[in-house]
Structures are given as C-alpha cells and as structure tokens.
Write a protein that holds these residues in place. Structure first.
Motif, PDB file in Angstrom:
ATOM      1  N   ASN A 175      -3.495   8.909   6.863  1.00  0.00           N
ATOM      2  CA  ASN A 175      -2.971   8.960   5.829  1.00  0.00           C
ATOM      3  C   ASN A 175      -2.348  10.507   5.838  1.00  0.00           C
ATOM      4  OD1 ASN A 175      -3.957   6.832   4.616  1.00  0.00           O
ATOM      5  ND2 ASN A 175      -5.986   7.852   4.402  1.00  0.00           N
ATOM      6  N   ASP A 176      -1.276  10.873   6.668  1.00  0.00           N
ATOM      7  CA  ASP A 176      -0.650  12.042   6.829  1.00  0.00           C
ATOM      8  C   ASP A 176       1.008  11.563   7.162  1.00  0.00           C
ATOM      9  OD1 ASP A 176       0.093  11.249   9.454  1.00  0.00           O
ATOM     10  OD2 ASP A 176      -1.879  12.851  10.621  1.00  0.00           O
ATOM     11  N   HIS A 177       1.689  13.249   7.786  1.00  0.00           N
ATOM     12  CA  HIS A 177       2.493  13.258   7.801  1.00  0.00           C
ATOM     13  C   HIS A 177       3.517  12.189   9.326  1.00  0.00           C
ATOM     14  CE1 HIS A 177       3.465  14.179   3.744  1.00  0.00           C
ATOM     15  NE2 HIS A 177       2.852  14.831   4.385  1.00  0.00           N
ATOM     16  N   SER A 178       2.452  11.404  10.375  1.00  0.00           N
ATOM     17  CA  SER A 178       2.654  11.236  11.691  1.00  0.00           C
ATOM     18  C   SER A 178       3.180  10.459  11.543  1.00  0.00           C
ATOM     19  CB  SER A 178       1.807  11.577  12.264  1.00  0.00           C
ATOM     20  OG  SER A 178       0.626  10.612  11.919  1.00  0.00           O
ATOM     21  N   ILE A 199       0.527  -1.366   0.083  1.00  0.00           N
ATOM     22  CA  ILE A 199       0.195   0.062   0.280  1.00  0.00           C
ATOM     23  C   ILE A 199       1.004   1.444  -0.033  1.00  0.00           C
ATOM     24  CG2 ILE A 199      -1.717   1.720   1.466  1.00  0.00           C
ATOM     25  CD1 ILE A 199      -2.279  -1.242   2.142  1.00  0.00           C
ATOM     26  N   ARG A 200       0.504   2.027  -0.311  1.00  0.00           N
ATOM     27  CA  ARG A 200       0.850   3.472  -0.701  1.00  0.00           C
ATOM     28  C   ARG A 200      -0.753   4.515  -0.111  1.00  0.00           C
ATOM     29  NH1 ARG A 200       4.241   7.931  -4.568  1.00  0.00           N
ATOM     30  NH2 ARG A 200       3.909   9.695  -3.541  1.00  0.00           N
ATOM     31  N   VAL A 201      -0.173   5.594   0.589  1.00  0.00           N
ATOM     32  CA  VAL A 201      -1.573   5.963   1.431  1.00  0.00           C
ATOM     33  C   VAL A 201      -1.433   7.388   0.723  1.00  0.00           C
ATOM     34  CG1 VAL A 201      -1.411   4.680   3.873  1.00  0.00           C
ATOM     35  CG2 VAL A 201      -0.668   6.858   3.752  1.00  0.00           C
ATOM     36  N   PRO A 202      -2.446   7.808   0.559  1.00  0.00           N
ATOM     37  CA  PRO A 202      -2.921   9.240   0.618  1.00  0.00           C
ATOM     38  C   PRO A 202      -2.392  10.300   1.357  1.00  0.00           C
ATOM     39  CG  PRO A 202      -4.801   8.639   1.023  1.00  0.00           C
ATOM     40  CD  PRO A 202      -4.122   7.291   1.514  1.00  0.00           C
ATOM     41  N   GLU A 203      -2.650  11.243   1.456  1.00  0.00           N
ATOM     42  CA  GLU A 203      -2.055  12.400   1.699  1.00  0.00           C
ATOM     43  C   GLU A 203      -2.940  12.994   2.014  1.00  0.00           C
ATOM     44  OE1 GLU A 203       1.071  16.167   1.753  1.00  0.00           O
ATOM     45  OE2 GLU A 203       1.750  14.670   0.535  1.00  0.00           O
ATOM     46  N   ALA A 204      -3.552  13.086   3.241  1.00  0.00           N
ATOM     47  CA  ALA A 204      -4.910  13.714   3.724  1.00  0.00           C
ATOM     48  C   ALA A 204      -5.373  13.679   4.882  1.00  0.00           C
ATOM     49  CB  ALA A 204      -6.431  12.971   2.563  1.00  0.00           C
ATOM     50  N   PRO A 205      -4.750  14.660   5.376  1.00  0.00           N
ATOM     51  CA  PRO A 205      -4.962  14.799   6.922  1.00  0.00           C
ATOM     52  C   PRO A 205      -6.175  14.707   7.437  1.00  0.00           C
ATOM     53  CG  PRO A 205      -2.976  16.040   6.317  1.00  0.00           C
ATOM     54  CD  PRO A 205      -3.994  15.692   5.180  1.00  0.00           C
ATOM     55  N   GLY A 206      -6.479  13.658   8.368  1.00  0.00           N
ATOM     56  CA  GLY A 206      -7.893  13.395   9.469  1.00  0.00           C
ATOM     57  C   GLY A 206      -8.172  12.503   8.860  1.00  0.00           C
ATOM     58  N   SER A 207      -7.989  11.653   7.627  1.00  0.00           N
ATOM     59  CA  SER A 207      -8.294  10.278   7.096  1.00  0.00           C
ATOM     60  C   SER A 207      -7.766   9.341   7.930  1.00  0.00           C
ATOM     61  CB  SER A 207      -8.104  10.346   5.394  1.00  0.00           C
ATOM     62  OG  SER A 207      -7.308  10.771   4.847  1.00  0.00           O
ATOM     63  N   ILE A 208      -7.732   7.955   7.362  1.00  0.00           N
ATOM     64  CA  ILE A 208      -7.130   6.918   7.518  1.00  0.00           C
ATOM     65  C   ILE A 208      -7.694   5.904   6.081  1.00  0.00           C
ATOM     66  CG2 ILE A 208      -7.017   6.842   9.966  1.00  0.00           C
ATOM     67  CD1 ILE A 208      -8.712   4.863  10.150  1.00  0.00           C
ATOM     68  N   THR A 209      -6.847   4.991   6.093  1.00  0.00           N
ATOM     69  CA  THR A 209      -6.627   3.832   5.045  1.00  0.00           C
ATOM     70  C   THR A 209      -6.870   2.717   6.560  1.00  0.00           C
ATOM     71  OG1 THR A 209      -4.973   4.992   3.655  1.00  0.00           O
ATOM     72  CG2 THR A 209      -5.169   2.215   3.674  1.00  0.00           C
ATOM     73  N   GLY A 210      -7.384   2.269   5.719  1.00  0.00           N
ATOM     74  CA  GLY A 210      -7.781   0.446   6.854  1.00  0.00           C
ATOM     75  C   GLY A 210      -7.561  -0.305   6.432  1.00  0.00           C
ATOM     76  N   LEU A 215      -5.454   6.915  -2.897  1.00  0.00           N
ATOM     77  CA  LEU A 215      -4.722   5.173  -1.695  1.00  0.00           C
ATOM     78  C   LEU A 215      -4.347   4.689  -3.107  1.00  0.00           C
ATOM     79  CD1 LEU A 215      -4.149   2.965   0.333  1.00  0.00           C
ATOM     80  CD2 LEU A 215      -6.636   3.246   0.134  1.00  0.00           C
ATOM     81  N   TYR A 216      -3.363   4.090  -3.445  1.00  0.00           N
ATOM     82  CA  TYR A 216      -2.503   2.723  -4.130  1.00  0.00           C
ATOM     83  C   TYR A 216      -2.792   1.752  -3.580  1.00  0.00           C
ATOM     84  CZ  TYR A 216      -1.879   7.022  -7.418  1.00  0.00           C
ATOM     85  OH  TYR A 216      -2.160   8.228  -8.086  1.00  0.00           O
ATOM     86  N   PRO A 232       5.141   6.761   5.499  1.00  0.00           N
ATOM     87  CA  PRO A 232       4.174   5.664   4.680  1.00  0.00           C
ATOM     88  C   PRO A 232       3.139   6.450   3.506  1.00  0.00           C
ATOM     89  CG  PRO A 232       2.585   6.134   6.387  1.00  0.00           C
ATOM     90  CD  PRO A 232       3.359   7.009   6.992  1.00  0.00           C
ATOM     91  N   THR A 233       3.302   7.664   2.843  1.00  0.00           N
ATOM     92  CA  THR A 233       2.817   8.977   1.992  1.00  0.00           C
ATOM     93  C   THR A 233       3.630   8.425   1.061  1.00  0.00           C
ATOM     94  OG1 THR A 233       2.644  11.115   2.992  1.00  0.00           O
ATOM     95  CG2 THR A 233       1.124  10.155   3.578  1.00  0.00           C
ATOM     96  N   ARG A 234       5.214   8.336   1.090  1.00  0.00           N
ATOM     97  CA  ARG A 234       6.086   8.793   0.219  1.00  0.00           C
ATOM     98  C   ARG A 234       6.391   7.251  -0.172  1.00  0.00           C
ATOM     99  NH1 ARG A 234       5.127  13.902  -0.287  1.00  0.00           N
ATOM    100  NH2 ARG A 234       5.752  15.160   1.657  1.00  0.00           N
TER     101      ARG A 234
END
Length: 220
Positions: free
Chosen positions: A121-124, A91-102, A209-210, A149-151
């Motif tokens: 889905n952020d840089h944390s 997985i590569r997660v999207p860059e969308a703070p406030g959301s998650i990939t499950g 999300l890929y 995980p967004t990179r």
C-alpha cells in the motif's frame, strides 16, 4: 402488488447468486455488505487489529479503512469454502506505507492452505504472489507493477487449477506456479493490515481500500 412481488423475486435471485452451495460461482458488486455471505473479522493481526468498524460499503464499493494514527485495518471472508476456478477483484489500494492489501484463499491452520496476492500500500508498485501448503511456504515471488496501485482501480486475479496457479493483473499474466499448491477448498478473503515483516507507520489521515467487485468462476 405485482411490482412488490417482482421486486421480491429479483431480491431472492440476487440473494441466491451470493449464497449458492459451496463450489458455485458468485459475483458481488457490493451494493450492500451481505452478512449471510461474508464474515467480518475481529482479531489481532500483525502489528494491529482487524476491526469490524473499519469495514463498510459506500457508493457501491466495499471500503476497508485504516484509521489515522493507528495500525489497525479490516477484513472480510466468505463463510463458505471454494476450490478450483478463477478469482478476481477490482481494487484501489490505500496509501498507507508499511501495510498491505491481501486478496487470497486461506484455510486454517496457518501455512497449510493459502494462495496470496499481496499488494504493497505505497508507491513502490510492488506485489507479492505466494502459496503455502503442507505446513510451509512453497512459492513466493515479488513483481513490479506497471502502475501505482494507490492511484486507481485495477483488476487482480488468479486461476487455481489442480496442477497450477496463475496470477494476472488487468488480464496480463505475471506469474505461474506449477508445484507446492494446496489441495483443499478455502475461504476467499480480502484485507488491509500491517504485517510484522514491514515497518509499520500509522497514516496521518484515514487511508481507504476500495473494492469495486469480487467474483469467482469455477468454470474458468
């Protein structure tokens, strides 16, 4: 004629891998979205909606889009139920703070049967491992990943056994729970969405999300 026959046999074999009886293993590299194997969700969830129009396949990847200026996402779920074994997704997660990939196992009703991998889905670099059984949350732990995980693509996996569930990222063990586990087969699912327990913030541009592959091995 021979070439056409052989092509047909190959297609049938590939189809069979993805649609064998519940409990059998599978691996899907998303050369296409197999509608006989996956359901595409359409319902409200969290702060937005899961929309079928946000789910597709592009260049051999499953793509789930969070459209710009919305709190909507997308989700797929296996039509069949699966139990003990090892589940993996690259997985590569999207860059969308406030959301998650499950990436998770789930069977309704809520809180009865669930094993979750939830990536922020952020840089944390935060990731949550959680289980639900018998009507309540039974385990949860937040861990920091050694990468953003967004990179890039990374493999997220968990091994579900009768007495434990162990979570790995890129093959490295990060968490294990030995009690409070669900005990029945569940749907395998993956999504991108905005939960109510995070401050939702619509992305300025489409976020994607890929997923390179999803697999299940009942023998591991």
């Amino acid at each position: 004629m021979i070439r056409a026959f052989l092509f047909g046999v190959v297609q049938l074999l590939l189809f069979a891998v993805l649609t064998r009886a519940d409990g059998g293993g599978f691996s899907d590299d998303f050369s296409r979205l197999n509608g006989d194997f996956w359901d595409v969700s359409s319902h409200a969830l969290g702060r937005g909606r899961l929309e079928p129009s946000n789910v597709g396949v592009e260049d051999g990847d499953l793509v789930i889009t969070i459209p710009a200026r919305t709190l909507n996402g997308g989700e797929i779920a296996t039509k069949g139920f699966y139990g003990y074994g090892t589940y993996s997704a690259r997985i590569r997660v999207p860059e969308a703070p406030g959301s998650i990939t499950g990436f998770f196992l789930y069977k309704s009703p809520d809180y009865q049967s669930e094993i979750d991998v939830e990536i922020y889905n952020d840089h944390s670099r935060r990731i949550l491992f959680t289980t639900y059984a018998g009507g309540s949350q039974t385990n949860t732990r937040e861990v920091r990943l050694p990468f953003d995980p967004t990179r890039g693509f990374h493999e997220y996996s968990f091994r579900y056994a009768p007495d434990s569930v162990g979570f790995c990222v890129d093959g490295e063990p990060l968490q294990r729970f030995g009690e409070g586990l669900p005990g029945n087969p569940m749907h395998l699912m993956i999504n991108a969405w905005f939960p109510t327990w995070l401050r939702g913030r619509p992305p300025r541009h489409d976020a994607r999300l890929y997923v390179d592959y999803i697999s299940y091995d009942p023998g591991r």
